[in-house]
Structure formats: structure tokens, C-alpha cells
Design an enzyme around this catalytic site. Structure first.
Site, PDB file in Angstrom:
ATOM      1  CE  LYS A  31      -3.035  10.794   2.924  1.00  0.00           C
ATOM      2  NZ  LYS A  31      -3.844  10.178   1.852  1.00  0.00           N
ATOM      3  CB  THR A  66     -10.127   4.989  -2.034  1.00  0.00           C
ATOM      4  OG1 THR A  66      -9.846   5.301  -0.664  1.00  0.00           O
ATOM      5  CG2 THR A  66      -9.385   3.735  -2.445  1.00  0.00           C
ATOM      6  CG  HIS A  81      -2.100  -0.890   1.094  1.00  0.00           C
ATOM      7  ND1 HIS A  81      -3.296  -0.504   0.530  1.00  0.00           N
ATOM      8  CD2 HIS A  81      -2.251  -2.187   1.429  1.00  0.00           C
ATOM      9  CE1 HIS A  81      -4.141  -1.520   0.543  1.00  0.00           C
ATOM     10  NE2 HIS A  81      -3.533  -2.561   1.090  1.00  0.00           N
ATOM     11  CE  LYS A 111     -13.914   6.821   0.035  1.00  0.00           C
ATOM     12  NZ  LYS A 111     -13.243   7.152   1.321  1.00  0.00           N
ATOM     13  CE  LYS A 129      -6.396  14.019  -0.168  1.00  0.00           C
ATOM     14  NZ  LYS A 129      -6.438  12.695  -0.779  1.00  0.00           N
ATOM     15  NE  ARG A 130      -4.957  10.128   9.947  1.00  0.00           N
ATOM     16  CZ  ARG A 130      -4.746   9.184  10.857  1.00  0.00           C
ATOM     17  NH1 ARG A 130      -5.564   8.143  10.953  1.00  0.00           N
ATOM     18  NH2 ARG A 130      -3.737   9.280  11.699  1.00  0.00           N
TER      19      ARG A 130
HETATM   20  C1  LIG Z   1     -11.974   7.219   1.587  1.00  0.00           C
HETATM   21  C2  LIG Z   1     -11.516   7.667   2.919  1.00  0.00           C
HETATM   22  C3  LIG Z   1     -10.163   7.894   3.157  1.00  0.00           C
HETATM   23  C4  LIG Z   1      -9.112   7.768   2.095  1.00  0.00           C
HETATM   24  O1  LIG Z   1      -8.974   9.037   1.472  1.00  0.00           O
HETATM   25  P1  LIG Z   1      -7.691   9.378   0.573  1.00  0.00           P
HETATM   26  O2  LIG Z   1      -8.009  10.740   0.036  1.00  0.00           O
HETATM   27  O3  LIG Z   1      -7.653   8.341  -0.499  1.00  0.00           O
HETATM   28  O4  LIG Z   1      -6.522   9.362   1.464  1.00  0.00           O
HETATM   29  C5  LIG Z   1      -9.777   8.323   4.414  1.00  0.00           C
HETATM   30  N1  LIG Z   1     -10.685   8.498   5.401  1.00  0.00           N
HETATM   31  C6  LIG Z   1     -12.000   8.290   5.201  1.00  0.00           C
HETATM   32  C7  LIG Z   1     -12.947   8.515   6.330  1.00  0.00           C
HETATM   33  C8  LIG Z   1     -12.463   7.858   3.963  1.00  0.00           C
HETATM   34  O5  LIG Z   1     -13.766   7.641   3.788  1.00  0.00           O
END
Ligand SMILES: *Cc1c(COP(=O)(O)O)cnc(C)c1O
Length: 851
Positions: free
Chosen positions: A575, A677, A378, A681, A569-570
Site C-alpha cells: 500500500k 473500497t 481478493h 468512500k 488503511k491497513r
Molecule cells: C473501508 C475500510 C478499509 C478498506 O480500506 P482500503 O483503503 O480499501 O484498504 C479498511 N479498514 C476500515 C476500517 C474501513 O472502513
């Protein structure tokens, strides 16, 4: 003009399409009242919203039970190959609405709850998230469970039932505060404890080499109690199982003859053993080599493998068959997928079971282990790769250490045979890293022990082959695969965006919910004025609804006609939330410089948790909130720019904010985000993306067409070229932050403001560490992409001024997002790694039990 449809109207409308019968509504009301009375022991005079949630949850749960029992019985009889998804994280979020969607009960429940005079969304909002994950990796596991059930695979998720999931984030005075996530406080209606299947797990002890084999003795035992959660497929009557283990001290724990008089202390000490499943480690993409974490990793692996082998032995092909006393058929009946290296101990543990307990030869044990296990990588960030100190293994898992040494001895022999005299390669490929502290490289263990290794997006899988795992790829190229990540359209469209799901269904039917490529059919409506209007209207409704939510929950007022520019995101340096900050400041300065010019109004929302020990990430949160304090209170700016920190970003908040977003920020340094991911979304929910050529962005842009995607910044090869240091040929141009600062006046102004205390007037040096990092040791080269990012944002702003063209592009994005369904991803894992075939077969529905 009639009033616009609310989500509630739409949920009922969708339900009209063959989902909710009148009898169903009557039954649901009856069962809801029955649960309120018998399960919650309340009447409507004293019942709280939580009681109503619980009553509805139990009512919906009852519809799962028959299907769940049936599915498991069906697996027992047909004995298909079992798929085991091992993961230290399952970021499930809420279960109630998802269950209603997948069982086709949503319309009926909406109507029933409405007739009872209650607000179903208010009930749904009471449910705690199952936050047993950090971010993308854990959420991927959750999407995969949904897809595996929907595709009719005999699949199981195996993990840990953390008593505390990812912490709740509070923002106080602009800083992150962590609060314990006591998610089980009010009980969990979705789990079923199975204490009768408790399994012992051993730790510590020593290894005895006896004439009749190796024995691991004098161990400490901890019990693993399974809790099962049903995983329903989408309208196919399949209900799979997620089995999570909880640690329990055995009753004889510390109560031996040597402990005379220590009874009270011994009972108190039970906590020590039970701490194993106490709390999720809150690190995303970061390795913290703590003993308790290693215990968690072994705990889930040891309990799970015993369960798998018990199930195999009780199956037709297991050793129940007197002719086949061997494990010959094991890899044909069992596939184990390792979600990153976190469950890597499955490899030496399987070897230990086969050799020490089942008395197979090393060669046979190795062949079976290898054909059974597959490994998903990952990340390529070095700080995230698990490298466990050997001394921890010596203490905790001495037998596994010996097995890993033997795996490595044979592996080194193979490498030496294949590359005679190449000692440097032996060093690079070893499972054991020498140095002041000897360490075990868990990724190397996984590559050697698994028959398939995959990355999670095309570019990431290529990077694995070309750089981090190059030596391994050269030796065994056929092991290396790609499986581009995906998301489940059930949760990430039907559940979270019923308005959009509905207008899509009006155009192309509902098949897209299980066949996301069908979305392509929307392309022919990209110039259809009525559809463009419908898509824009749904977005506007979602934005209004989210604005109301923000005002109600957080008392912040935003301009719902502004562009919602969202990065959730985190929080992580790679990032590059800081790059987003630099754009915000640049935009602010432009407004201040030329206040009378016309600007595209933006509401920039940033959300995400910082690992509690990640100092820089916490300071980045403070920077974002500090910028908000200045920008949001500047009367000259008005509602042309607002900066909102979205507190406590988690699955249930993602479900609210993503459908309301116009612009998705996916701006990591090329080569650092394995897939992402969140990006998918947003695409599915009608946001446009501004992003780098990183992770799955590359494939998203390819699907949508470069003209329909805001791509900016360096490509991987340009980033790499900068990294080549030192003299000689092929010398890189290096990365010199100062040169960008000197050349770009708007960047200079923004940096001078951050360093000069413009955003922290009461503590002018507050962001010194950020400034110092950006200017002198920025691994992620923020400044190198600044100029192109700002220009790209200008193009975004210009397009937003033309709502029709914007929405056309949105439609093209939605229509081409089909590839990013986790059903597609799981189909590839099934056929190319697990050797099973997905199926749309429906298990016959059970007859619902009657009283
Ligand atoms: C989808 C999701 C992530 C992953 O987000 P990235 O932008 O791909 O890092 C992290 N936290 C939550 C709550 C999510 O639903």
C-alpha cells in the site's frame, strides 16, 4: 447571517421529510424510560452515558423485532432461493445509528433524546465497534449484508462470533501497542443467542471404510452456538440475519471413564475447545498456517452447512416432499458465496455430507456442490494465498483430505484429457503442491469446485485470467467473472456525512440513497455557484468538527484551513505508506530550503493497524510518527505542514475522518491492490483522489474522467516489464532503486535523512531496515513512482489554491461515484452468479406490539 447548520440540525431536517412523527417521538421517550427502568434497572440519578446508550439501543432494537420475525416468516412461506455469504470476517462497526437510518427513526430519536436533555452523538460514541474483520475484505462483507437486505434478497451472513475482534491500537513513544478488543464486556444488545439451534462440529478422528460407506469416527466434538444479529434493509421492512457461531465444549467434554479423578482438569480444559472462537487472526492479506485458524475455518463451514441443509430440508423443495428425496433442487434453492478461500472447506464438506451422510453418488454430489458454490478472489499477493500443509489435514480433517485427493485425481484426469502430454500444466494446476512440505492450494480447490470465480475490480479480474489463474481460465473461460466492489451509501454517506447527504437531497431528492446512479444529476450543478458554496461549506464544517474531535481526544491542534491529506488503511508494504512519507519529507525540505515561498498548507493524516507479527509494517508506523515529531515541532514550518498518526483506525473512525478529507491517498503499486473500497468512500464524501492505476481506482478515474482524477505512476504493464529478469529476448529493464536515488536529488536527500538519523536522533540506525529494503529488495518499487508522485502532488497543491475549481472537481467526483454502490455490485452477483432477481418490493410493515 445565521449560524451554520450543525449535523444535529441537519439530522432533524432530514427527519422532517416524512420520517419522524410526533407520536413516534413520544413513544421513543416513553420506551427509552421504560428500558432504563426495566432493562438497565437504573434511574436518571445514577444512570451513566452507557446506560443511556443501552436504553436507546434497546428502544431502537424493539423496532427491528417485528420486522425481523415477519421477514423470516415470509421467507419460510414463499421459500425463495437463499443466498449464503460465508466469511471469516464481518467488519460491521457500530449498529445503533445504522439501524435508525435504515428504519427511518433517526429524526425521531434525535428529537426524543434532545427532549430528554441528552446528546445523541455522545451516546452513539459509547458503542463498541463490532470489529470482526481486518480491513477491506471484512468491511465488504458488511456492506454486502446491507445491500442484500436493501435489495430484498433472502440472504444470510455466516461467520464466527469472535470473543475478541481486531485489536485496539495504541501508539506509545511512536510505536504500535496492541490491546485486546474485549468488545462484549458490557453486553451486546444487537445479538440474540439461539442455544436451541446448537450444532455439533467434529475434528480429528480417523476414516473407516465400511461396506455401507465411509465413516469418519472417533472424532472430538465441539458445539457451535448460533448468535443472530438483525440486518435491516433501507426502509423496506426487510430484516435479514447474520448468524455467528460461538464455540462451546460439550458437557461430557473429556469426562469419560478414562478420566477418573481428572474432573477439575477436564472442566478447565473446556477452554481448549472454546478457544476456537476466541480471537480474530489479525492478518490482512497474509496467510499464517496455524492449526487454530484451520479449526476456525472448518468450524464455521461445518456448522453453517448443517444449518443450510436443515433449512433446505424443512422447505417446500427439501426432502419434506416425499416425491423428491434427492438434493436435485438444492442448487436452485441455495447459493453459497465464498468470501476468499477462507471458507473453502465448504466444498469438500458438502461432498462429505452428500456422499457419506446422504448417500449420493460422487458424480451427483459433485454436480450439486459445483452448481451451489461460487468463489471470490481478493488478492494476487503470493504471501496471502492459503496453502495448507497436508499433515495438518491428516490430523484434523482426515476425511476431507481423502475427498480433496479424489477431487484432485478426477481434476488431473480432466486436465490430462484436455491437454495430453502437458505434464508441466498438470503440476501447475494440481490442488496438491509437492515439495519438502506437501500443501493444498485452496484457491485451486475453489476454482475447481465452484461454478463461478470472480475478482473484485476489472483490472484485478483481468490479472487473474492473465497470470495467477491463467491455466484454469484457458480450460474453463466461462467460469471467470468480474464483480467490482462497492460500498453502501447508507453508512458511507447518509450516516457519516448528513450535511452532504442533505444538500444532495435538496438538489435531486432522496432516491439516490437506493439508486446511487441518480447522483449523475448533480453534474448539472457543477457550475452552480450556490451549490459549489454549499459543498465547500459542508466540507469545512466536517473538517472543523474533526479538528475539534482530534483536539479533544488526542490533544493535537491542526489548521482546519489546510488541505486534509489522508491515507487510512491497513499498514502494508504494497500500500506504500512509505511513498507518502517520502512526499512529506520532500515537502518539508522544500519549506526549509525556501521558507519564504508560498505553499499550500497540508495536514497529512495517516492511520492504520499493522499485523502484530509484521515487523516492517510496525517500523513504518514508527517512521511516520518520527517524521511527525520532527516536522510538527519545527517552528520554521509552522502550520504549513503537520503530520498526524490517526491512532486505532477502525470503522467508526473512518466514519469521522473520511467526510473531513480533501485528498485521498490510494497509492499502491499497480497490480497489487485488488480493488480497494476506502478509495470509494472518499470519492463519495467529496475528497479528490491521488492514486495509481490499480484496483478500482482505474474504474473510478474512468467514471470521473481522467481530468478529474490525479493519476500517477507506472501502469501494470510497466511494473511487469521491470520484473522480467535474466537474459534472453524480452528482457526487462529491471528495477534498480539506486538509479533513482542517484538521479533524483530530493529523493536522495530524503533517504539520506532517514538513514542518517535525522528523524531518529536518539537511535540513528532505527530505520536501517527500511532503507535497506527500499534500496535493495523493494518488491513494490517505491522509487520508480516517486518522481511522478511528487509532480502529481504539486498539481494537487496548485488546484487546492483555487477553491472553486477544486470544489467543481469534487462535485464531478461525487456525481460519478454511483457505480461504486454495493447495491450495484450485489445486483450483479444476484443476476450473474446466484440466479436471483433483486427487488424493491416492501414487505408489509408489522403492527408494532402494544403493551
Ligand atoms: C473501508 C475500510 C478499509 C478498506 O480500506 P482500503 O483503503 O480499501 O484498504 C479498511 N479498514 C476500515 C476500517 C474501513 O472502513
Amino acid at each position: 447571517m445565521s449560524r451554520p447548520l450543525t449535523d444535529m440540525d441537519r439530522r432533524k431536517q432530514i427527519s422532517v421529510r416524512g420520517l419522524a412523527g410526533v407520536e413516534n417521538v413520544t413513544d421513543i421517550k416513553k420506551n427509552f424510560n421504560r428500558h432504563l427502568h426495566f432493562t438497565l434497572v437504573k434511574d436518571r440519578n445514577v444512570a451513566t452515558t452507557r446506560d443511556y446508550y443501552q436504553a436507546l439501543a434497546h428502544t431502537v432494537r424493539d423496532h427491528l423485532v417485528g420486522r425481523w420475525i415477519r421477514t423470516q416468516q415470509y421467507y419460510y412461506e414463499k421459500d425463495p432461493k437463499r443466498i449464503y455469504y460465508l466469511s471469516l470476517e464481518f467488519y460491521m462497526g457500530r449498529t445503533l445509528q445504522n439501524t435508525m437510518v435504515n428504519l427511518g427513526l433517526q429524526g425521531a430519536c434525535d428529537e426524543a433524546i434532545y427532549q430528554l436533555g441528552l446528546d445523541i452523538e455522545e451516546l452513539e460514541d459509547i458503542e463498541e465497534d463490532a470489529g470482526l474483520g481486518n480491513g477491506g475484505l471484512g468491511r465488504l462483507a458488511a456492506c454486502f449484508l446491507d445491500s442484500m437486505a436493501t435489495l430484498g434478497l433472502a440472504a444470510y451472513g455466516y461467520g464466527i462470533r469472535y470473543e475478541f475482534g481486531i485489536f485496539n491500537q495504541k501508539i506509545a513513544n511512536g510505536w504500535q501497542i496492541e490491546e485486546a478488543d474485549d468488545w462484549l464486556r458490557f453486553g451486546n444488545p444487537w445479538e440474540k443467542a439461539r442455544p436451541e439451534y446448537t450444532i455439533p462440529v467434529n475434528f480429528y478422528g480417523r476414516v473407516d471404510y465400511t461396506p455401507d460407506g465411509v465413516k469418519w469416527v472417533d472424532t472430538h466434538v465441539v458445539l457451535a452456538l448460533p448468535y443472530d444479529t438483525p440486518v435491516p434493509g433501507y426502509r423496506n421492512n426487510t430484516v435479514n440475519t447474520m448468524r455467528l457461531w460461538s464455540a462451546k465444549a460439550p458437557n461430557e467434554f473429556k469426562l469419560d471413564d478414562f478420566n477418573v479423578g481428572g474432573y477439575i482438569q477436564a472442566v478447565l480444559d473446556r477452554n481448549l475447545a472454546e478457544n476456537i472462537s476466541r480471537v480474530l487472526y489479525p492478518n490482512d492479506n497474509f496467510f499464517e498456517g496455524k492449526e487454530l485458524r484451520l479449526k476456525q475455518e472448518y468450524f464455521v463451514v461445518a456448522a453453517t452447512l448443517q444449518d443450510i441443509i436443515r433449512r433446505f430440508k424443512s422447505s417446500k423443495f427439501g426432502s419434506r416432499d416425499p416425491v423428491r428425496t434427492t438434493f436435485e433442487a438444492f442448487p436452485d434453492k441455495v447459493a453459497i458465496q465464498l468470501n476468499d478461500t477462507h471458507p473453502a472447506l465448504a466444498i469438500p464438506e458438502l461432498m462429505r455430507i452428500f456422499i457419506d451422510i446422504e448417500h449420493l453418488s460422487w458424480e451427483k454430489a459433485w454436480e450439486i456442490t459445483n452448481r451451489t458454490c461460487a468463489y471470490t478472489n481478493h488478492t494476487v499477493l503470493p504471501e496471502a494465498l492459503e496453502r495448507w500443509p497436508v499433515h495438518l489435514f491428516e490430523l484434523l480433517l482426515p476425511r476431507h483430505l481423502a475427498i480433496i485427493y479424489e477431487i484432485n485425481r478426477r481434476h488431473m484426469e480432466n486436465v490430462a484429457k484436455r491437454y495430453p502430454g502437458d505434464n508441466a500444466r498438470l503440476g501447475r494446476m494440481s490442488l496438491i503442491e509437492e515439495g519438502d512440505m506437501k500443501r493444498i492450494n485452496m484457491a485451486h480447490l475453489c476454482i475447481v469446485g465452484a461454478h463461478a470465480v470472480n475478482g473484485v475490480a476489472r483490472i484485478h479480474s483481468e490479472i487473474l485470467k492473465e497470470t495467477v489463474f491463467k491455466d484454469f481460465y484457458e480450460m474453463e473461460p466461462s467460469k471467470f467473472q468480474n464483480k467490482t466492489n462497492g460500498i453502501t451509501p447508507r453508512r458511507w454517506l447518509v450516516l457519516c456525512n448528513p450535511g452532504l447527504a442533505d444538500i444532495i437531497a435538496e438538489k435531486i431528492g432522496e432516491e439516490y440513497i437506493v439508486e446511487m446512479d441518480e447522483l449523475k444529476k448533480l453534474l448539472k450543478f457543477a457550475n452552480d455557484d450556490a451549490f459549489i458554496r454549499a459543498v465547500a461549506n459542508v466540507k469545512q464544517e466536517n473538517k472543523l468538527k474533526f479538528s475539534v474531535y482530534l483536539e479533544k481526544e488526542y490533544n493535537v491542534k491542526i489548521n482546519p484551513s489546510s488541505m486534509f491529506d489522508v491515507q487510512v488503511k491497513r499498514i502494508h508494504e504494497y500500500k506504500r505508506q512509505i511513498l507518502n512519507c517520502l512526499h512529506i519529507i520532500t515537502f518539508y525540505n522544500r519549506i526549509k530550503r525556501e521558507p519564504n515561498k508560498k505553499y499550500t498548507p497540508r495536514t497529512v493524516m495517516i492511520g492504520g493497524k499493522a499485523a502484530p507479527g509484521y515487523h516492517m509494517a510496525k517500523l513504518i508506523i514508527r517512521l511516520i510518527t518520527a517524521i511527525g515529531e520532527v516536522v510538527n515541532n519545527d517552528p520554521m514550518v509552522g502550520d504549513r505542514l503537520k503530520v498526524i498518526y490517526l491512532e486505532n483506525y477502525r470503522v467508526s473512525l473512518a466514519e469521522k475522518v473520511i467526510p473531513a478529507s480533501d485528498l485521498s491517498e490510494q497509492i499502491s503499486t499497480a497490480g497489487t491492490e485488488a480493488s480497494g473500497t476506502g478509495n470509494m468512500k472518499f470519492m463519495l464524501n467529496g475528497a479528490l483522489t491521488i492514486g495509481t492505476m490499480d484496483g478500482a481506482n482505474v474504474e473510478m478515474a474512468e467514471e470521473a474522467g481522467m481530468d478529474n482524477f490525479f493519476i500517477f505512476g507506472m501502469r501494470v504493464k510497466e511494473v511487469d516489464a521491470m520484473d522480467v529478469k535474466g537474459g534472453g529476448e524480452g528482457r526487462g529493464n529491471g528495477y534498480n532503486a539506486q538509479s533513482y536515488y542517484d538521479r533524483l536529488p530530493e529523493l536522495k536527500q530524503a533517504m539520506d535523512q532517514i538513514s542518517g538519523g535525522f528523524f531518529s536522533p536518539n537511535d540513528r540506525g532505527l530505520f536501517g531496515e527500511i532503507v535497506n529494503m527500499l534500496m535493495h529488495h523493494d518488491r513494490f518499487k517505491v522509487f520508480a513512482d516517486y518522481e511522478d508522485y511528487i509532480k502529481c502532488q504539486d498539481r494537487v497543491s496548485a488546484l487546492y489554491m483555487n477553491p472553486k475549481e477544486w470544489t467543481k472537481m469534487v462535485i464531478k467526483n461525487i456525481a460519478t461515484s454511483g457505480k461504486f454502490s454495493s447495491d450495484r455490485t450485489i445486483g450483479e452477483y444476484a443476476r450473474q452468479i446466484w440466479g436471483v432477481e433483486p427487488s424493491k418490493h416492501k414487505i408489509p410493515p408489522p403492527s408494532e406490539p402494544r403493551e
